[in-house]
Design a protein around this motif. Structure first.
Motif, PDB file in Angstrom:
ATOM      1  N   GLY A  25       0.792  -1.220   0.000  1.00  0.00           N
ATOM      2  CA  GLY A  25       0.000   0.000   0.000  1.00  0.00           C
ATOM      3  C   GLY A  25       0.824   1.269   0.000  1.00  0.00           C
ATOM      4  O   GLY A  25       0.284   2.372  -0.084  1.00  0.00           O
ATOM      5  N   ARG A  52      -0.591   3.938  -7.765  1.00  0.00           N
ATOM      6  CA  ARG A  52      -0.418   4.937  -6.692  1.00  0.00           C
ATOM      7  C   ARG A  52       0.386   6.130  -7.206  1.00  0.00           C
ATOM      8  O   ARG A  52       1.058   6.062  -8.212  1.00  0.00           O
ATOM      9  CB  ARG A  52       0.283   4.307  -5.487  1.00  0.00           C
ATOM     10  CG  ARG A  52       1.703   3.843  -5.756  1.00  0.00           C
ATOM     11  CD  ARG A  52       2.057   2.636  -4.934  1.00  0.00           C
ATOM     12  NE  ARG A  52       1.457   1.450  -5.501  1.00  0.00           N
ATOM     13  CZ  ARG A  52       1.322   0.282  -4.876  1.00  0.00           C
ATOM     14  NH1 ARG A  52       1.777   0.153  -3.643  1.00  0.00           N
ATOM     15  NH2 ARG A  52       0.770  -0.748  -5.473  1.00  0.00           N
ATOM     16  N   GLU A  53       0.251   7.244  -6.473  1.00  0.00           N
ATOM     17  CA  GLU A  53       0.958   8.481  -6.811  1.00  0.00           C
ATOM     18  C   GLU A  53       0.727   8.841  -8.283  1.00  0.00           C
ATOM     19  O   GLU A  53      -0.408   8.820  -8.755  1.00  0.00           O
ATOM     20  CB  GLU A  53       2.449   8.354  -6.439  1.00  0.00           C
ATOM     21  CG  GLU A  53       2.660   8.122  -4.961  1.00  0.00           C
ATOM     22  CD  GLU A  53       4.093   7.835  -4.571  1.00  0.00           C
ATOM     23  OE1 GLU A  53       4.404   8.054  -3.404  1.00  0.00           O
ATOM     24  OE2 GLU A  53       4.905   7.389  -5.407  1.00  0.00           O
ATOM     25  N   SER A  56      -1.456   6.448 -10.420  1.00  0.00           N
ATOM     26  CA  SER A  56      -2.735   6.073  -9.803  1.00  0.00           C
ATOM     27  C   SER A  56      -3.767   5.558 -10.804  1.00  0.00           C
ATOM     28  O   SER A  56      -4.677   4.814 -10.442  1.00  0.00           O
ATOM     29  CB  SER A  56      -3.314   7.257  -9.025  1.00  0.00           C
ATOM     30  OG  SER A  56      -3.549   8.345  -9.896  1.00  0.00           O
ATOM     31  N   THR A 151      -0.597   3.584   9.601  1.00  0.00           N
ATOM     32  CA  THR A 151      -1.503   4.288   8.710  1.00  0.00           C
ATOM     33  C   THR A 151      -1.883   5.631   9.330  1.00  0.00           C
ATOM     34  O   THR A 151      -2.338   5.670  10.469  1.00  0.00           O
ATOM     35  CB  THR A 151      -2.794   3.472   8.468  1.00  0.00           C
ATOM     36  OG1 THR A 151      -2.449   2.174   7.984  1.00  0.00           O
ATOM     37  CG2 THR A 151      -3.691   4.170   7.462  1.00  0.00           C
ATOM     38  N   ILE A 155      -6.232   9.122   7.277  1.00  0.00           N
ATOM     39  CA  ILE A 155      -6.749   8.103   6.360  1.00  0.00           C
ATOM     40  C   ILE A 155      -7.783   7.228   7.057  1.00  0.00           C
ATOM     41  O   ILE A 155      -8.873   6.981   6.538  1.00  0.00           O
ATOM     42  CB  ILE A 155      -5.601   7.238   5.807  1.00  0.00           C
ATOM     43  CG1 ILE A 155      -4.739   8.058   4.829  1.00  0.00           C
ATOM     44  CG2 ILE A 155      -6.152   5.992   5.090  1.00  0.00           C
ATOM     45  CD1 ILE A 155      -3.581   7.293   4.233  1.00  0.00           C
ATOM     46  N   ASN A 161     -10.751   8.872   1.988  1.00  0.00           N
ATOM     47  CA  ASN A 161      -9.345   8.462   1.944  1.00  0.00           C
ATOM     48  C   ASN A 161      -9.202   6.944   1.968  1.00  0.00           C
ATOM     49  O   ASN A 161      -8.346   6.375   1.286  1.00  0.00           O
ATOM     50  CB  ASN A 161      -8.575   9.077   3.117  1.00  0.00           C
ATOM     51  CG  ASN A 161      -8.331  10.563   2.939  1.00  0.00           C
ATOM     52  OD1 ASN A 161      -8.317  11.067   1.821  1.00  0.00           O
ATOM     53  ND2 ASN A 161      -8.146  11.274   4.037  1.00  0.00           N
ATOM     54  N   PHE A 165      -7.153   4.363  -0.422  1.00  0.00           N
ATOM     55  CA  PHE A 165      -5.996   3.672   0.138  1.00  0.00           C
ATOM     56  C   PHE A 165      -6.190   2.163   0.242  1.00  0.00           C
ATOM     57  O   PHE A 165      -5.280   1.390  -0.094  1.00  0.00           O
ATOM     58  CB  PHE A 165      -5.676   4.242   1.520  1.00  0.00           C
ATOM     59  CG  PHE A 165      -4.517   3.572   2.208  1.00  0.00           C
ATOM     60  CD1 PHE A 165      -3.218   3.763   1.759  1.00  0.00           C
ATOM     61  CD2 PHE A 165      -4.726   2.725   3.296  1.00  0.00           C
ATOM     62  CE1 PHE A 165      -2.146   3.133   2.384  1.00  0.00           C
ATOM     63  CE2 PHE A 165      -3.663   2.096   3.924  1.00  0.00           C
ATOM     64  CZ  PHE A 165      -2.375   2.301   3.466  1.00  0.00           C
ATOM     65  N   LEU A 169      -3.685  -1.213  -0.866  1.00  0.00           N
ATOM     66  CA  LEU A 169      -3.147  -2.108   0.153  1.00  0.00           C
ATOM     67  C   LEU A 169      -3.590  -3.544  -0.095  1.00  0.00           C
ATOM     68  O   LEU A 169      -2.784  -4.481  -0.040  1.00  0.00           O
ATOM     69  CB  LEU A 169      -3.602  -1.638   1.541  1.00  0.00           C
ATOM     70  CG  LEU A 169      -3.195  -2.479   2.747  1.00  0.00           C
ATOM     71  CD1 LEU A 169      -1.696  -2.708   2.780  1.00  0.00           C
ATOM     72  CD2 LEU A 169      -3.676  -1.812   4.039  1.00  0.00           C
TER      73      LEU A 169
END
Length: 254
Positions: A25, A52-53, A56, A151, A155, A161, A165, A169
């Motif tokens: 994650g 992700r980032e 995404s 975490t 979040i 969020n 997320f 994960l």
């Protein structure tokens, strides 16, 4: 390469590189900041996995082979330039190991040191629990996330969020759960392996990592739970160890 790697502090004249692999994650930012702490002799690359980032919109990796194939194909030219080491935490320990094995298979190249953290060896039975984390109900999954820590509160307390997320994960956990590595008949690596772990984390089979290399092996237990490495004091200890081993490995490499 920019799609796969975050490098906040580029050091083209560095003697060696440290390649960091994220936990399940996780993104690339946490380890990319390590580049500021190491001196000019070490350049830090932090791996950014799909989903992700800035990635995404990409589909999550379906298995370990997909992750390893991308990393080896993209990074191989860079890894052939100078000595490099791998550091991975939890899920990142598995991906770093699988990448190291693949590199040795395809071109006889190895990291000068493999630093793993927060997980049992890939072939250990201790890796597998009765209930797969990726298949837990939403309620049980959130309870588990709370127990392991790490975490951010913002979040856990925000449904929006969590919607962003949790799928990342669960996808990484699914890859880890499908990654089966049989106990090798002989050492698959020759580089040194160092294990780090938190004293308050669930017990991990760290000794089994020794069976994977003909190189030196050692274990360092540090205070804290699964995300013990986020504590500044522990982070400094880890970096001091990495620096010491990279300096020695760099001399041997020459």
């Amino acid at each position: 390469m920019e799609r796969l790697v975050t490098c906040f502090y580029q050091r083209p004249d560095a003697v060696s590189r440290l390649i960091c692999f994220p936990w399940a994650g996780g993104g690339s930012v946490h380890f990319a900041h390590w580049g500021q702490i190491f001196d000019n002799s070490t350049e830090v690359y932090s791996i950014r996995l799909p989903g992700r980032e800035s990635r995404s919109r990409e589909s999550f990796a379906q298995d370990m082979d997909q992750i390893v194939t991308e990393i080896t194909s993209v990074l191989l030219p860079k890894l052939q330039e100078k000595p490099f080491a791998f550091f991975g935490h939890s899920f990142g320990s598995l991906t770093s190991f699988a990448t190291a094995v693949k590199l040795k298979e395809i071109c006889g190249l190895e990291p000068v040191h493999l630093f793993v953290s927060g997980t049992s060896a890939p072939h250990s039975k201790a890796r597998f629990s009765v209930h797969k984390k990726s298949e837990l109900s939403e309620e049980d999954f959130l309870k588990w996330m709370t127990t392991i820590g790490g975490t951010p509160v913002e979040i856990l307390q925000s449904k929006e969020n969590l919607k962003m997320f949790v799928p990342v994960l669960k996808a990484d956990l699914g890859v880890a759960e499908k990654f089966i590595y049989e106990k090798p008949s002989c050492s698959v690596l020759s580089c040194d392996i160092t294990c780090f772990d938190g004293t308050e984390d669930v017990p991990h089979d760290l000794e089994a990592w020794k069976e994977l290399t003909s190189g030196n092996f050692n274990i360092h237990m540090l205070p804290g739970g699964h995300f013990y490495l986020k504590e500044p004091a522990n982070e400094k200890i880890i970096m001091d160890h990495i620096t010491k081993h990279l300096e020695t490995a760099g001399m041997d490499y020459l």
